[in-house]
Design a protein around this motif. Structure first.
Motif, PDB file in Angstrom:
ATOM      1  N   TYR A  13      32.165  32.198  34.801  1.00  0.00           N
ATOM      2  CA  TYR A  13      32.594  32.807  33.788  1.00  0.00           C
ATOM      3  C   TYR A  13      33.180  32.216  33.490  1.00  0.00           C
ATOM      4  O   TYR A  13      34.193  32.332  32.297  1.00  0.00           O
ATOM      5  CB  TYR A  13      32.750  34.282  34.194  1.00  0.00           C
ATOM      6  CG  TYR A  13      34.629  34.889  33.477  1.00  0.00           C
ATOM      7  CD1 TYR A  13      34.042  35.818  32.645  1.00  0.00           C
ATOM      8  CD2 TYR A  13      35.269  34.322  34.042  1.00  0.00           C
ATOM      9  CE1 TYR A  13      35.174  36.322  32.085  1.00  0.00           C
ATOM     10  CE2 TYR A  13      36.290  35.074  33.487  1.00  0.00           C
ATOM     11  CZ  TYR A  13      36.133  36.319  32.078  1.00  0.00           C
ATOM     12  OH  TYR A  13      37.181  36.683  31.724  1.00  0.00           O
ATOM     13  N   TRP A  14      33.941  31.456  34.181  1.00  0.00           N
ATOM     14  CA  TRP A  14      35.414  30.367  33.743  1.00  0.00           C
ATOM     15  C   TRP A  14      34.524  29.027  32.530  1.00  0.00           C
ATOM     16  O   TRP A  14      35.611  29.398  31.754  1.00  0.00           O
ATOM     17  CB  TRP A  14      35.556  29.793  35.091  1.00  0.00           C
ATOM     18  CG  TRP A  14      37.230  27.799  34.607  1.00  0.00           C
ATOM     19  CD1 TRP A  14      37.910  28.452  34.287  1.00  0.00           C
ATOM     20  CD2 TRP A  14      36.403  26.890  34.373  1.00  0.00           C
ATOM     21  NE1 TRP A  14      37.941  27.456  33.660  1.00  0.00           N
ATOM     22  CE2 TRP A  14      37.321  25.963  34.424  1.00  0.00           C
ATOM     23  CE3 TRP A  14      35.064  26.660  34.646  1.00  0.00           C
ATOM     24  CZ2 TRP A  14      36.958  24.949  33.699  1.00  0.00           C
ATOM     25  CZ3 TRP A  14      34.578  24.766  34.671  1.00  0.00           C
ATOM     26  CH2 TRP A  14      36.321  24.462  34.488  1.00  0.00           C
ATOM     27  N   ALA A  15      33.325  28.541  33.013  1.00  0.00           N
ATOM     28  CA  ALA A  15      33.043  28.116  31.826  1.00  0.00           C
ATOM     29  C   ALA A  15      32.854  28.538  30.294  1.00  0.00           C
ATOM     30  O   ALA A  15      33.226  27.828  30.045  1.00  0.00           O
ATOM     31  CB  ALA A  15      31.669  27.372  32.768  1.00  0.00           C
ATOM     32  N   ALA A  16      32.147  29.558  30.538  1.00  0.00           N
ATOM     33  CA  ALA A  16      31.758  30.208  28.974  1.00  0.00           C
ATOM     34  C   ALA A  16      33.423  30.528  28.253  1.00  0.00           C
ATOM     35  O   ALA A  16      33.332  30.575  27.508  1.00  0.00           O
ATOM     36  CB  ALA A  16      30.769  30.896  29.477  1.00  0.00           C
ATOM     37  N   SER A  17      34.070  30.761  29.190  1.00  0.00           N
ATOM     38  CA  SER A  17      35.580  31.073  28.687  1.00  0.00           C
ATOM     39  C   SER A  17      36.081  29.933  28.112  1.00  0.00           C
ATOM     40  O   SER A  17      36.857  30.548  27.017  1.00  0.00           O
ATOM     41  CB  SER A  17      36.738  31.752  29.908  1.00  0.00           C
ATOM     42  OG  SER A  17      36.161  32.505  30.138  1.00  0.00           O
ATOM     43  N   ALA A  18      35.402  28.377  27.584  1.00  0.00           N
ATOM     44  CA  ALA A  18      36.357  27.933  27.278  1.00  0.00           C
ATOM     45  C   ALA A  18      35.061  27.663  25.733  1.00  0.00           C
ATOM     46  O   ALA A  18      34.699  27.224  26.248  1.00  0.00           O
ATOM     47  CB  ALA A  18      35.917  26.480  28.063  1.00  0.00           C
ATOM     48  N   ARG A  19      36.835  27.252  24.814  1.00  0.00           N
ATOM     49  CA  ARG A  19      35.170  27.687  23.725  1.00  0.00           C
ATOM     50  C   ARG A  19      34.802  25.893  23.189  1.00  0.00           C
ATOM     51  O   ARG A  19      35.122  25.294  23.807  1.00  0.00           O
ATOM     52  CB  ARG A  19      36.264  27.605  22.836  1.00  0.00           C
ATOM     53  CG  ARG A  19      36.972  29.195  22.295  1.00  0.00           C
ATOM     54  CD  ARG A  19      38.138  28.979  20.754  1.00  0.00           C
ATOM     55  NE  ARG A  19      38.208  30.704  21.074  1.00  0.00           N
ATOM     56  CZ  ARG A  19      36.974  31.601  20.830  1.00  0.00           C
ATOM     57  NH1 ARG A  19      36.209  31.810  20.226  1.00  0.00           N
ATOM     58  NH2 ARG A  19      38.015  33.429  21.079  1.00  0.00           N
TER      59      ARG A  19
END
Length: 261
Positions: A13-19
């Motif tokens: 979730y943290w990784a995929a929140s980064a554009r």
């Protein structure tokens, strides 16, 4: 240690929140937000799949209005993934999950979803409409979140949808699309869903202002608003009143303010 504390899904979730292409600082708070989302998915799945009413066609105005919003979300998220904008898809889906599904729509229809034991045909069909739309919402949202949250979505999918759809893994199930919404008519009013949410929020705010719990019964209340809004709200008002535990109500028209005031 973070994986042990928050789970791998929270890390994803943290990784995929980064554009894509953006500099991103590590932030444990985002892992915490992800873990909260996982817990809510688990609990929402348990509630939705525990509803025992026989499913009927989605026919009630509020249910059709919710499905219309859900279909629009699928279009947006599909476009986002096609453009490699996975972060926006996650943001849109997460926002919908909280603001349009668990904290609002589910609360508005849970009373109707449970009304299946009195044997009345109209009640059974209305209850079945709520259960069908709740399950559709859960199924679609799980699939939209599956690329980012593979483990929790697989777990909840396995409880019922794996057997029902024949896709034992959510990661082998079709991406949501028009086929999921076939045969479900558009709502009669374009603003039905937004007005239901607004009325729900206004009643809960009154409870908060009165320093009582959201589950507190309301003997009577008066809903005040423009005549057009009250008319558009009428087809979904029963669900709003049931979801907020209102025993009786009145409505009062209030003119819209003049332009510039």
């Amino acid at each position: 240690p973070l994986l042990d504390q928050y789970t791998a899904d929270a890390g994803r979730y943290w990784a995929a929140s980064a554009r894509l292409g953006a500099d991103t600082a590590f932030d444990e708070k985002v892992w915490k937000i992800g873990k909260r989302l996982l817990t809510k998915i688990f609990n929402a799945g348990k509630f939705v799949l525990a509803q025992e009413a026989e499913r009927h066609p989605v026919r009630e105005e509020l249910d059709r209005a919710f499905v219309a919003k859900l279909a629009a979300l699928v279009e947006d998220c599909t476009r986002d993934f096609e453009n490699y904008d996975y972060a926006r898809s996650l943001q849109q889906t997460e926002s919908f999950f909280w603001s349009h599904f668990t904290d609002t729509y589910l609360e508005l229809v849970k009373v109707r979803a449970r009304r299946f034991a009195d044997g009345e045909a109209d009640t059974a069909e209305a209850s079945g409409s709520a259960v069908a739309s709740l399950r559709l919402g859960l199924s679609v949202l799980l699939r939209l979140l599956a690329p980012v949250l593979p483990y929790i979505t697989e777990e909840v999918w396995s409880w019922a949808f794996a057997e029902e759809t024949g896709h034992t893994s959510i990661h082998g199930a079709p991406w949501p699309g028009p086929a999921d919404f076939e045969g479900i008519a558009a709502p009669d009013g374009e603003r039905s869903f937004a007005l239901a949410l607004a009325a729900h929020a206004a009643i809960n705010k009154a409870k908060a202002d009165g320093e009582v719990s959201m589950g507190r019964d309301v003997t009577s209340l008066t809903l005040v608003g423009p005549a057009e809004d009250l008319t558009s709200l009428a087809p979904v008002l029963d669900d709003v009143l049931a979801g907020t535990r209102v025993a009786s109500h009145d409505t009062a028209e209030e003119a819209l303010p003049d332009a510039g005031t």
